[in-house]
Design an enzyme around this catalytic site. Structure first.
Site, mmCIF file in Angstrom:
data_model
loop_
_atom_site.group_PDB
_atom_site.id
_atom_site.type_symbol
_atom_site.label_atom_id
_atom_site.label_comp_id
_atom_site.label_asym_id
_atom_site.label_seq_id
_atom_site.Cartn_x
_atom_site.Cartn_y
_atom_site.Cartn_z
ATOM 1 C CD GLU A 1 115.264 39.658 118.728
ATOM 2 O OE1 GLU A 1 115.745 39.718 119.965
ATOM 3 O OE2 GLU A 1 114.731 40.335 118.144
ATOM 4 C CB CYS B 1 116.826 43.323 119.270
ATOM 5 S SG CYS B 1 115.916 43.170 117.570
#
Lengths: 481, 481
Positions: A223, A260
């Site tokens: 990720e 993120c």
């Protein structure tokens, strides 16, 4: 670096642990959650010290971590996640009889997990990747993040306390310290079966390439963040300009922008651009700069900003102030959609509290933007009901570009639940068909296996006649409990 | 080679087709099955001529193809395959309210499918890969196999007849002819979102590497065959020596050995080796050589055999007879387990009716074999009840090495159903967490997406309040219909 003995022990632990019941695995996870909670007074100050994050946030993150552990404990105790699928024998079928075929998910083996610097607890040592791998039935070889070594060691001790308390093999979890060389050696080890990573694009992509070049390629669930665009529509802005500016700035600057799902890109209609910019500026004024995770992250932030400052397409609404290098100072730049569309560089994530406001002039431009957009963890649409009705085609396009599509609120704050999808098309992840947050994350560490005509007494309980575990199963194409 | 217009059209077709209901997609597939059936009289002779396979087999394969299409039609009409997962909003939750989050699988976009030479129908133009991609909601760009060009063209015409009849966009399916260059260009095209392939290891691995080197890496679902070992235990052999020899030879020589589940490796206890070898030899005598799919396959078969003939570890029970190059002639070699363990070359698949009989002496050797074994599509265990009870550890090891574990019968004959798993650890596939046969194959071409606070009227029916499709959904962690 020779990790053979670590992997041999992990493999041995695996052959034992994978056959434990979901109940036993769940109890181990619950024990771990309790032990982590009991060590809260030691863990929190360590993590605060090593991450520069405020105590309130770290306390919350530990709660998130144990909450996540309990979610996976419940999931494996309930047991239906293994997708039991049964096609019973049809001995009288013509022209050929059908064998008895029973399929389920089975854990894949030792998993290498890399911790994330921005979540020293929830995405690190006993974070989502480690826990979903353990829940599935896989041992974990954990590469500690060098930014929070003491926190990591403390949490690893808690994991071993839980292992000991449950009488499980110690090699179920191994804490490895080191840098890039150690990380690469772990990924290259022939007995590693998968890799989980949360961090930068450069880091994730390097591991992905390495894993694909192995003699036996293995999956890398990386990720790697994204810019999480917000699409604003005029009526919605008109209705709540100040509220949306406040929500945006609050999401942008949360944790000094070190998420993120941080919204680094916001598309604003020309008619509202000036007013919205003013509202945002007003909000930004009140945001004090704050220390980032570590000097390297702050340095990278200011380097990226400096690079962008050389681009004449950008007009700076608020410039960053790098005078205290460890502190992250917010920055905002504006760009015309036509300029933004001309260069992919304007989609590159700047990790920190920086956003680019892109001013669009027309529906055609919006659709071009949607087509041009890279893969994202999230996309947010701020539109009122009427506006949405006219944007069905755009929404259709945006669905192709993200893992989570929001219609209210902000992208930061990733809920840990059954329905969460945290993972989108590349480059936001290397595996868009998976999630790293939420119940479905467990499936990254399992693969299907079918047993054909296996004697009843040898079958895993999940597949036995009479359904002794009482799980949901697909029998002859029908769901049954 | 420029495939831009093909992919642009496919992408446009995708944005329309993906939003059709499961019922509409299912009806399209049913129409296709009917049309293929109505063209049986033309399709069968073409496929017989181009594959050298007997008419009975091709007739059966067409039935398998339409049966498979109907399975996917039922699956998408029923609709639960999309894994709808709903965590409803909790506005009053403390400390933070929970947003409404709804997750489902969504199709990924244009898929490149490569046909297999050994199944001109069931694994080719309208075969499992194409159909599971179309069922999921993805358009297919199909690279025809050069071994059966006319069959492929004819089936492509049927697909277009079905598309026309259902009023769907023609670009839902594109038939591309050509060789390696064209195949590579398709995989490299930026708008391709996944690749499905059935064939040789060299071919599948090359596509896998190519896809990973793209700017946006995409998944390659390559099923690359394996040697599908059978493990024989002494009591079981004693009880039914001739029957098992017959079953083995029949599976080995079915379709001139041209199956990815062909049993090319059989482990036999020393005590029974001579007797079993004799029984197999007796069966092999009656097997006439028969034409292989095309001269290139026959050449590769004899080249592999010739290479193995240079290895002194092997004792040849039956040598191949390459005098009619297109005909595949059976071959059998024997090797001691200790020799077999000494070189990975003895695990390499020889595509055709060749098997290696490995003679083992002890339990320790068996466990070493299990650890040494490469990933397989299938592993078969022939043991009686008592023997199985003593082999739990071995079975535990074997589970790590295959996608399907059989306890009766032979690995050839892959059932198309809900529970089938056709895909095992590398090198048998590049994606062990997927299957290329059976209902679960559809998931290769979908990825999860979560909608957060999406207005009810915009939500896909699968996720709407009140469950208008009546599918199975996980709501707040509980299965409900």
């Amino acid at each position: 670096m020779n990790f053979d003995s670590i992997f041999n022990a992990a493999q041995e632990a695996f052959l034992f642990y994978k056959n434990l019941s979901g109940k036993e695995k769940g109890e181990f996870l619950e024990t771990l959650a309790e032990i982590l909670e009991s060590h809260r007074p030691e863990i929190v100050p360590l993590a605060v010290k090593e991450s520069n994050l405020p105590e309130g946030r770290i306390n919350g993150e530990l709660g998130r971590t144990t909450g996540q552990i309990k979610l996976f404990a419940n999931l494996v105790k309930e047991g239906s996640w293994i997708e039991a699928t049964i096609d019973p024998a049809m001995p009288d079928r013509t022209p050929l009889p059908r064998a008895d075929i029973r399929r389920m998910l089975t854990p894949i083996g030792p998993v290498v997990v890399f911790g994330a610097s921005n979540f020293p607890l929830a995405f690190s040592t006993a974070g989502g990747d480690t826990i979903s791998a353990l829940a599935s039935g896989c041992p974990v070889i954990y590469k500690a993040h060098p930014a929070h070594p003491e926190t990591s060691k403390k949490v690893a001790e808690c994991i071993h306390e839980a292992i000991l308390k449950c009488g499980l093999p110690s090699a179920l979890f191994t804490h490895v310290e080191g840098g890039i060389t150690e990380g690469q050696a772990l990924v290259k080890h022939p007995q590693a079966k998968a890799v989980a990573f949360t961090g930068s694009h450069a880091g994730g992509k390097a591991l992905f390439d390495l894993a694909n070049q192995r003699e036996e390629p293995i999956p890398v669930y990386a990720e790697m963040g994204s810019v999480n665009p917000i699409f604003c529509f005029p009526k919605k802005l008109e209705q709540n300009l100040d509220g949306l500016a406040k929500a945006f700035v609050s999401s942008l600057t949360l944790g000094v922008g070190q998420f993120c799902t941080n919204p680094g890109l916001i598309f604003v209609p020309e008619s509202q651009a000036k007013a919205f910019e003013n509202a945002i500026s007003a909000e930004l004024k009140d945001i004090a700069s704050a220390p980032m995770l570590h000097p390297g992250i702050a340095q990278a932030y200011y380097d990226s900003i400096q690079f962008l400052e050389s681009r004449e397409e950008l007009r700076w609404v608020k410039v960053a102030d790098p005078k205290h290098l460890i502190n992250g100072s917010t920055a905002l730049a504006e760009i015309k959609a036509s300029d933004w569309l001309s260069d992919h560089i304007f989609q590159k994530e700047v990790f920190g509290a920086f956003a680019m406001m892109v001013v669009y002039q027309s529906q055609e431009e919006l659709e071009e933007i949607a087509k041009h957009l890279h893969g994202q963890l999230t996309i947010t649409v701020w539109a009122d009901e009427e506006e949405l009705k006219n944007q069905l085609f755009l929404i259709n396009l945006l669905e192709e570009k993200c893992g989570r599509l929001l219609f209210k609120g902000v992208p930061t704050g990733v809920e840990v639940g059954y329905a969460m999808q945290h993972g989108g098309p590349y480059p936001s992840t290397t595996a868009p068909n998976s999630t790293s947050v939420g119940a479905h994350a467990i499936k990254r560490f399992a693969r299907p296996i079918a047993f054909q005509d296996m004697p009843q007494e040898l079958l895993p309980d999940a597949l036995k006649e009479g359904n002794p575990l009482g799980i949901w199963r697909l029998v002859n194409g029908e769901y049954r409990q």
